[in-house]
Design a protein around this motif. Structure first.
Motif, PDB file in Angstrom:
ATOM      1  N   MET A 193      92.070   0.043   9.928  1.00  0.00           N
ATOM      2  CA  MET A 193      92.174   0.014  11.388  1.00  0.00           C
ATOM      3  C   MET A 193      93.512   0.390  11.654  1.00  0.00           C
ATOM      4  O   MET A 193      94.349  -0.036  10.975  1.00  0.00           O
ATOM      5  CB  MET A 193      91.776  -1.213  11.806  1.00  0.00           C
TER       6      MET A 193
ATOM      7  N   ARG B 128      90.784  -4.302  18.939  1.00  0.00           N
ATOM      8  CA  ARG B 128      91.465  -4.575  17.726  1.00  0.00           C
ATOM      9  C   ARG B 128      92.270  -3.205  17.208  1.00  0.00           C
ATOM     10  O   ARG B 128      92.940  -3.460  16.273  1.00  0.00           O
ATOM     11  CB  ARG B 128      90.703  -5.292  16.545  1.00  0.00           C
TER      12      ARG B 128
ATOM     13  N   ILE C   2      89.275   2.975  14.198  1.00  0.00           N
ATOM     14  CA  ILE C   2      88.744   3.204  12.980  1.00  0.00           C
ATOM     15  C   ILE C   2      88.093   4.772  12.837  1.00  0.00           C
ATOM     16  O   ILE C   2      87.542   5.276  13.792  1.00  0.00           O
ATOM     17  CB  ILE C   2      87.654   2.254  12.400  1.00  0.00           C
TER      18      ILE C   2
ATOM     19  N   THR D 172      86.410   2.647  18.550  1.00  0.00           N
ATOM     20  CA  THR D 172      87.359   1.802  19.213  1.00  0.00           C
ATOM     21  C   THR D 172      86.591   0.446  18.597  1.00  0.00           C
ATOM     22  O   THR D 172      85.443  -0.113  18.979  1.00  0.00           O
ATOM     23  CB  THR D 172      87.453   1.815  20.752  1.00  0.00           C
ATOM     24  N   ALA D 173      87.375  -0.279  18.091  1.00  0.00           N
ATOM     25  CA  ALA D 173      87.007  -1.612  17.418  1.00  0.00           C
ATOM     26  C   ALA D 173      87.162  -2.896  18.344  1.00  0.00           C
ATOM     27  O   ALA D 173      88.276  -3.096  18.829  1.00  0.00           O
ATOM     28  CB  ALA D 173      87.714  -2.050  16.148  1.00  0.00           C
TER      29      ALA D 173
ATOM     30  N   GLY E 103      87.078  -6.845  18.743  1.00  0.00           N
ATOM     31  CA  GLY E 103      87.087  -8.204  18.225  1.00  0.00           C
ATOM     32  C   GLY E 103      86.261  -9.165  19.182  1.00  0.00           C
ATOM     33  O   GLY E 103      86.472  -9.566  20.149  1.00  0.00           O
TER      34      GLY E 103
ATOM     35  N   GLU F  95      88.580  -9.345   6.205  1.00  0.00           N
ATOM     36  CA  GLU F  95      87.958  -8.165   6.572  1.00  0.00           C
ATOM     37  C   GLU F  95      86.909  -8.282   7.511  1.00  0.00           C
ATOM     38  O   GLU F  95      86.039  -9.220   6.943  1.00  0.00           O
ATOM     39  CB  GLU F  95      88.220  -7.125   5.581  1.00  0.00           C
TER      40      GLU F  95
ATOM     41  N   ASN G 132      81.613  -3.673  10.501  1.00  0.00           N
ATOM     42  CA  ASN G 132      81.395  -2.939  11.738  1.00  0.00           C
ATOM     43  C   ASN G 132      80.053  -2.920  12.229  1.00  0.00           C
ATOM     44  O   ASN G 132      79.382  -2.253  11.343  1.00  0.00           O
ATOM     45  CB  ASN G 132      82.212  -1.726  11.459  1.00  0.00           C
TER      46      ASN G 132
ATOM     47  N   ILE H  68      78.149  -0.813  14.445  1.00  0.00           N
ATOM     48  CA  ILE H  68      78.525   0.392  15.427  1.00  0.00           C
ATOM     49  C   ILE H  68      77.677   0.891  16.490  1.00  0.00           C
ATOM     50  O   ILE H  68      76.584   0.832  16.239  1.00  0.00           O
ATOM     51  CB  ILE H  68      78.702   2.045  14.418  1.00  0.00           C
TER      52      ILE H  68
ATOM     53  N   SER I 171      82.847  -0.080  17.623  1.00  0.00           N
ATOM     54  CA  SER I 171      82.439  -1.117  16.657  1.00  0.00           C
ATOM     55  C   SER I 171      82.654  -2.504  16.959  1.00  0.00           C
ATOM     56  O   SER I 171      83.779  -2.926  17.487  1.00  0.00           O
ATOM     57  CB  SER I 171      83.352  -0.743  15.468  1.00  0.00           C
TER      58      SER I 171
ATOM     59  N   LEU J 157      83.279  -6.265  15.832  1.00  0.00           N
ATOM     60  CA  LEU J 157      83.564  -6.797  14.406  1.00  0.00           C
ATOM     61  C   LEU J 157      82.879  -8.063  14.341  1.00  0.00           C
ATOM     62  O   LEU J 157      82.891  -8.943  15.195  1.00  0.00           O
ATOM     63  CB  LEU J 157      85.006  -6.860  14.508  1.00  0.00           C
TER      64      LEU J 157
END
Lengths: 590, 159
Positions: free
Chosen positions: B47, B58, B61, B69-70, B72, B86, B89, B91, B100, B102
């Protein structure tokens, strides 16, 4: 490519429906073109996907080439890699071409706007549109719609006079408005030309001084062009009245920002009474841009090359013998060829470090000098990695509020780097201390402004008479040494051929009516003569002088009390000597 | 593991019948998202952080060349417990953006019937409640249903 409805439908590259049979079904329509050739209509979504894939292929190709040159190299593999590379570049170019659309679509809507406005305001306007078939990336055309509408509206509301006024000035009652687009050196140039009353130097200057954008002294020495460009500066507004809730220069600032957002540049050329030309220079495509990859705060970032002025590497020396990064009120600055360049650390910006913690220079510092509008600042980064072509991908909508980033890009190793938005970054640095106005970041910006506004550069001249004289460097185009034999005469005027132009040569000492020192210092007929080529109202003149002595920069105001004759603007003290400043306007008889 | 092609003929949550949900764990609690909102579930990916962004964003990716865009979920739901390991994801396409979510762990795809459905109880913390569209009373832990549209709406109004 046909201009079918499928292409004209605005489609956000990300806001596309999920891939599925319903899209694929009518994505392609085959029609017979007017000239008998087959054309098909393709959904823009489809082209966007192709573009993405081509971009991916470029990245993979880069990796393959790395591999081919690396440990595994064999002649065959290298050969194959090179062919792959060529094909990929071709493919990429071809795909890019499919996204091109003629700019005519929006230019023709502009014509309607002009006619509408002309009717409303009782103006009579003749519109000419040229280069409607100039092609530009579709997304760029969309992005240009608003700025162009704005500019045309401006030309109508503020540029072109009313018919009665025009007649008074000896112009035809019908105003001329020309909109032209053409290709120039990998860029598209769009010009909006009116023959209205042009920009008024005095009016703009007065307003800019009132708004605190420049000082009165700075205004004196500014060229017309620089004064005109003030209307593009944030915080400037010259309108006497607001038309439809829209003020002229308030709009100009927005126009500039929008054009810069797509990597373009706005230029203004105006002469009083004769009209204004607004020139937009737009890159052909936004999809692939050259960028510099830097490292800061443990991440990699891409900086578009177009904003980059130069890279400076500074090694801090203990004894201060070499130029090094200095601390001014806790903020890093660097003396770059005599000008103070404010520095900001990218890591500090991104980690929101409080501005008052001070700055500790590393042993070796990398400064990236960036251009934001009219000013420059230095960005300190931890490391400079590489210069590569990148495919910029837009960020999610909900990240758009972060004005420090323009997008993201996938690097050759598959990792992602954020693309820095340089104007946004500058804004971020400047706006951050708004709630604490004493913060030193504010000081850093002010320092640039001051160095731009208060400092003026002059060329020091020996004109062959007693005393020292100078001309403001802003008006100087070139310094030339011409052989005496090249001087010809046109009537009583001495001239030289200068490129395609005829350059009148004026001797400063004659114009000022000053005695020449002594015959021994005047030129022998065969010696080359020194000429300072100056620009006044877009015309060039040559000022003949004895010798060009030096360039100096000063913040001192001009003392106007000691002018004994016309042709001298005033005088100032430079290194304990009195230097007269020559009024170029008077020299050429304005 | 791609779930995008699983076409569910059943009605949605608010209509009686059954629906399929992709489930996952965040801070030990079980959540579900309508499979039709999930594009795929992928293993942890490297990431790139986005400095200056909101804490629940976060990073970015690389999903086969697409930038996602991740988000959290710990941070978004206001769950203080933050894990260093870790994260998986989930999606989704939210409002045209590739996002994504998390999660700590991935659960099964569950087929849940409308008879097990309950609206969100009023006592649920509004931090999580604003993203929930209901609860399913299954044997074992209750499944809180997250509506990715609500997440998208929150993201676009917050930024």
């Amino acid at each position: 490519m046909t201009q079918g409805s499928a292409l004209q439908k605005p489609v956000d590259s990300l806001g596309t429906p999920p891939p599925g049979p319903e899209v694929a079904k009518d994505a392609v329509t085959l029609t017979k073109g007017e000239d008998g050739t087959d054309t098909i209509q393709v959904q823009v979504v489809q082209l966007d996907k192709l573009m993405n894939l081509a971009g991916e292929l470029v990245l993979i190709r880069n990796q393959v080439i790395q591999h081919a040159k690396g440990a595994h190299q064999t002649a065959d593999f290298l050969n194959l890699a090179q062919r792959l590379s060529l094909l990929t570049s071709d493919l990429q170019n071809e795909v890019m071409k499919t996204r091109m659309q003629p700019i005519g679509n929006i230019l023709n809507t502009l014509r309607q706007i002009v006619h509408g406005t002309a009717k409303d305001t009782n103006r009579s306007v003749d519109v000419q549109i040229e280069g409607a078939d100039t092609e530009l990336d579709k997304t760029l055309i969309e992005a240009l719609k608003d700025p162009l509408t704005h500019l045309v509206q401006n030309a109508m509301d503020h540029g072109l006079e009313l018919p009665e006024e025009r007649k008074k000035c000896g112009k035809s009652a019908t105003g001329q408005l020309k909109i032209q687009a053409f290709h120039d050196a990998g860029e598209v140039v769009i010009e909006i030309i009116d023959d209205g009353h042009g920009l008024e130097r005095a009016k703009i200057g007065a307003k800019a001084i009132e708004r605190g954008l420049i000082t009165a002294q700075a205004f004196e020495s500014m060229s017309d062009r620089d004064v005109h460009h003030l209307i593009l500066v944030p915080g400037y507004s010259t309108t006497d009245k607001v038309v439809d809730g829209l003020s002229y220069s308030g709009g100009m600032e927005v126009v500039r920002r929008n054009v810069e957002k797509i990597g373009g540049v706005v230029d203004l050329i105006s002469s009083k009474g004769r009209g204004t030309t607004v020139r937009l220079k737009i890159p052909l495509t936004l999809a692939i841009i050259p960028a510099l990859i830097v490292r800061a705060a443990g991440e990699r970032f891409a900086i578009p090359q177009i904003k980059l002025v130069e890279l400076v590497r500074v090694e801090q020396s203990e004894d201060g013998s070499a130029p090094c990064i200095e601390s001014l009120q806790g903020q890093p600055v660097f003396r770059l060829r005599g000008t103070l360049l404010p520095l900001v650390s990218l890591s500090a910006i991104l980690h929101k470090e409080p501005a008052n913690t001070g700055f500790a220079a590393a042993a070796v510092n990398n400064i990236i000098v960036l251009n934001v509008g009219e000013r420059q600042f230095g960005l300190l980064v931890d490391d400079i990695e590489d210069s590569i072509d990148i495919v910029v991908k837009p960020l999610s909508n909900f990240l758009k509020s972060l004005n420090t980033y323009a997008g993201a890009t996938v690097l050759g190793d598959g990792s992602i780097a954020l693309t820095l938005d340089v104007p946004g970054l500058a804004e971020h640095v400047r706006l951050a201390p708004e709630d604490e106005p004493t913060s030193s970041a504010e000081g850093a910006t002010l320092a640039t402004e001051e160095s731009l506004n208060n400092r003026s550069d002059y060329i020091l001249l020996d004109i062959g008479s007693l005393g020292l004289y100078s001309v403001p460097i802003k008006q100087v185009k070139r310094l030339e040494e011409l052989p005496a034999s090249s001087i010809e005469t046109a009537g009583e005027q001495r001239v030289v051929r200068y490129g395609d132009l005829i350059l009148p040569i004026l001797k400063i000492s004659d114009k000022l009516g000053l005695k020449v020192n002594s015959p021994s210092t005047t030129q022998a007929s065969d010696q080359p003569i020194c000429v300072v080529v100056v620009e006044q109202n877009e015309r060039l003149f040559g000022l003949e002088v004895q010798r060009i002595l030096d360039i100096f920069s000063t913040q001192l105001p001009l003392d106007k009390r000691a002018t004994d004759r016309p042709g001298i603007l005033g005088s100032m003290i430079v290194e304990q000597q009195i230097v007269g400043v020559i009024d170029i306007g008077a020299m050429i008889g304005e | 593991m791609s779930l995008a092609l699983v076409k569910d003929t059943g009605p949605r949550v608010d209509v009686p019948g059954t629906a399929q949900f992709s489930t996952f764990f965040v801070a030990g609690r079980l959540y579900g998202i309508d499979v039709r909102q999930v594009q795929e579930v992928v293993k942890p990916l490297p990431m790139t952080q986005i400095p200056l962004a909101q804490p629940y964003i976060r990073g970015l990716i690389n999903l086969r060349g697409q930038v996602a865009t991740a988000i959290g979920l710990h941070q978004l739901f206001g769950l203080t417990q933050s894990t260093s390991r870790e994260l998986m994801n989930v999606i989704c396409r939210c409002d045209g953006n590739l996002v994504s979510l998390l999660a700590d762990d991935i659960g099964d795809v569950m087929e849940l019937s409308a008879s097990q459905y309950e609206p969100v109880p009023a006592t649920i913390d509004p931090l999580i409640r604003r993203f929930m569209s209901g609860v399913y009373k299954v044997s074992g832990p209750l499944v809180s249903i997250i509506d990715s549209d609500k997440v998208a709406r929150f993201l676009s109004t917050q930024n």
